[in-house]
Design an enzyme around this catalytic site. Structure first.
Site, PDB file in Angstrom:
ATOM      1  N   GLU A  41       7.896 -11.768   5.268  1.00  0.00           N
ATOM      2  CA  GLU A  41       7.114 -11.022   6.247  1.00  0.00           C
ATOM      3  C   GLU A  41       5.996 -10.342   5.462  1.00  0.00           C
ATOM      4  O   GLU A  41       6.260  -9.479   4.626  1.00  0.00           O
ATOM      5  CB  GLU A  41       7.993  -9.974   6.950  1.00  0.00           C
ATOM      6  CG  GLU A  41       7.207  -9.052   7.865  1.00  0.00           C
ATOM      7  CD  GLU A  41       7.982  -7.783   8.223  1.00  0.00           C
ATOM      8  OE1 GLU A  41       9.211  -7.855   8.413  1.00  0.00           O
ATOM      9  OE2 GLU A  41       7.340  -6.714   8.287  1.00  0.00           O
ATOM     10  N   ARG A  45      -0.972  -4.478   5.547  1.00  0.00           N
ATOM     11  CA  ARG A  45      -1.286  -3.158   4.998  1.00  0.00           C
ATOM     12  C   ARG A  45      -2.307  -3.258   3.884  1.00  0.00           C
ATOM     13  O   ARG A  45      -2.694  -2.252   3.298  1.00  0.00           O
ATOM     14  CB  ARG A  45      -0.019  -2.506   4.404  1.00  0.00           C
ATOM     15  CG  ARG A  45       1.004  -2.171   5.444  1.00  0.00           C
ATOM     16  CD  ARG A  45       2.223  -1.517   4.817  1.00  0.00           C
ATOM     17  NE  ARG A  45       3.373  -1.815   5.625  1.00  0.00           N
ATOM     18  CZ  ARG A  45       4.622  -1.532   5.289  1.00  0.00           C
ATOM     19  NH1 ARG A  45       4.893  -0.948   4.139  1.00  0.00           N
ATOM     20  NH2 ARG A  45       5.611  -1.845   6.094  1.00  0.00           N
ATOM     21  N   THR A  68       3.853  -4.913  10.128  1.00  0.00           N
ATOM     22  CA  THR A  68       2.972  -3.750  10.305  1.00  0.00           C
ATOM     23  C   THR A  68       1.857  -4.053  11.310  1.00  0.00           C
ATOM     24  O   THR A  68       0.720  -3.635  11.151  1.00  0.00           O
ATOM     25  CB  THR A  68       2.391  -3.253   8.958  1.00  0.00           C
ATOM     26  OG1 THR A  68       3.358  -3.403   7.919  1.00  0.00           O
ATOM     27  CG2 THR A  68       2.030  -1.777   9.045  1.00  0.00           C
ATOM     28  N   LYS A 128      13.695  -4.615  15.336  1.00  0.00           N
ATOM     29  CA  LYS A 128      13.810  -4.040  14.011  1.00  0.00           C
ATOM     30  C   LYS A 128      14.446  -2.656  14.185  1.00  0.00           C
ATOM     31  O   LYS A 128      14.229  -2.004  15.206  1.00  0.00           O
ATOM     32  CB  LYS A 128      12.393  -3.963  13.465  1.00  0.00           C
ATOM     33  CG  LYS A 128      12.159  -3.229  12.214  1.00  0.00           C
ATOM     34  CD  LYS A 128      10.770  -3.636  11.699  1.00  0.00           C
ATOM     35  CE  LYS A 128      10.184  -2.566  10.817  1.00  0.00           C
ATOM     36  NZ  LYS A 128       9.353  -3.113   9.750  1.00  0.00           N
TER      37      LYS A 128
HETATM   38  C1  3PG Z   1       9.043  -2.205   6.485  1.00  0.00           C
HETATM   39  O1  3PG Z   1       7.900  -2.295   6.832  1.00  0.00           O
HETATM   40  O2  3PG Z   1       9.951  -2.803   7.067  1.00  0.00           O
HETATM   41  C2  3PG Z   1       9.368  -1.296   5.394  1.00  0.00           C
HETATM   42  O3  3PG Z   1       8.238  -0.878   4.706  1.00  0.00           O
HETATM   43  C3  3PG Z   1      10.349  -1.809   4.432  1.00  0.00           C
HETATM   44  O4  3PG Z   1      10.870  -0.688   3.879  1.00  0.00           O
HETATM   45  P1  3PG Z   1      11.327  -0.599   2.360  1.00  0.00           P
HETATM   46  O5  3PG Z   1      10.064  -0.583   1.557  1.00  0.00           O
HETATM   47  O6  3PG Z   1      12.046   0.726   2.263  1.00  0.00           O
HETATM   48  O7  3PG Z   1      12.181  -1.768   2.075  1.00  0.00           O
END
Ligand code: 3PG
Length: 210
Positions: A41, A45, A68, A128
């Site tokens: 994924e 960003r 995102t 999610k």
């Molecule tokens: C996401 O977008 O799902 C998170 O940024 C993932 O979180 P993590 O960096 O704590 O794994």
């Protein structure tokens, strides 16, 4: 539900990727494939994220989603680049509508019963659970799955190799995601063998918890 799972590469693991340099896309794709996980994924960003999606989507058998995604226009851009599913940190009716128009699965972020109902109203059953760790983790998913037996969760946020089993053991969990598999700094340092190693370790934990 099964459809979304197929779109995500039919794996219980989702490497969530924040990548600075699109020139690293190819090596990242190979590192994930070498570990046995041809899927990622890519979060929108960083300025080069769509380029990375485009490159990974061209790899035969590689499944790439866009993460995102918070605006409808980003859905269009991600689909045009080759993303086969869309992930949002929260629930947006506008984003959900655009995903329906584009016929691309959306996995919206939810942490409360109200947010889950909003997603259900939009016809979405795979969500999610974000930010998983900070929102109470596995016990909260278990509690939420009681009134929503048809909902399947993809927890992400604060998950590590050590906490991965806690989530994998929950029947309502479809897959687990996180950046620990291919962290931003390790990609930037071009330590791709380390990423392959992390994929192998995580897949071994998935096997142990089947
Ligand atoms: C996401 O977008 O799902 C998170 O940024 C993932 O979180 P993590 O960096 O704590 O794994």
């Amino acid at each position: 539900m099964t459809d979304v799972y197929e779109f995500m590469g039919a794996s219980s693991l989702v490497p969530v990727v924040v990548i600075e340099n699109p020139a690293d896309a190819d090596a990242l794709g190979s590192a994930l494939e070498d570990g046995g996980l041809p899927s990622a994924e890519i979060t929108l960003r960083t300025p080069g994220a769509l380029t990375v999606i485009r490159e990974l989507a061209e790899r035969p058998g590689f499944v790439v989603g866009a993460g995102t995604v918070v605006r409808p226009k980003q859905v269009d851009d991600a689909v045009a680049a080759g993303a086969s599913y869309i992930v949002s940190p929260g629930f947006s009716a506008d984003v959900a509508r655009e995903c329906a128009i584009q016929r691309v699965p959306l996995i919206p972020g939810t942490v409360t019963a109200t947010e889950i109902q909003m997603a259900l109203d939009a016809g979405i059953e795979v969500m999610k659970f974000f930010p998983a760790g900070a929102s109470g983790g596995a016990p909260v998913i278990k509690a939420l799955s009681a009134p929503f037996p048809n909902v399947r969760f993809v927890p992400t946020g604060g998950i590590t190799l050590d906490t991965l089993p806690d989530y994998l053991r929950i029947p309502a969990v479809l897959a687990v995601g996180g950046t620990w598999i291919a962290p931003r700094d390790i990609i930037a340092a071009q330590s791709f063998k380390e990423i392959t190693q992390r994929v192998r370790e995580a897949l071994a934990v998935v096997e142990e918890n089947k």
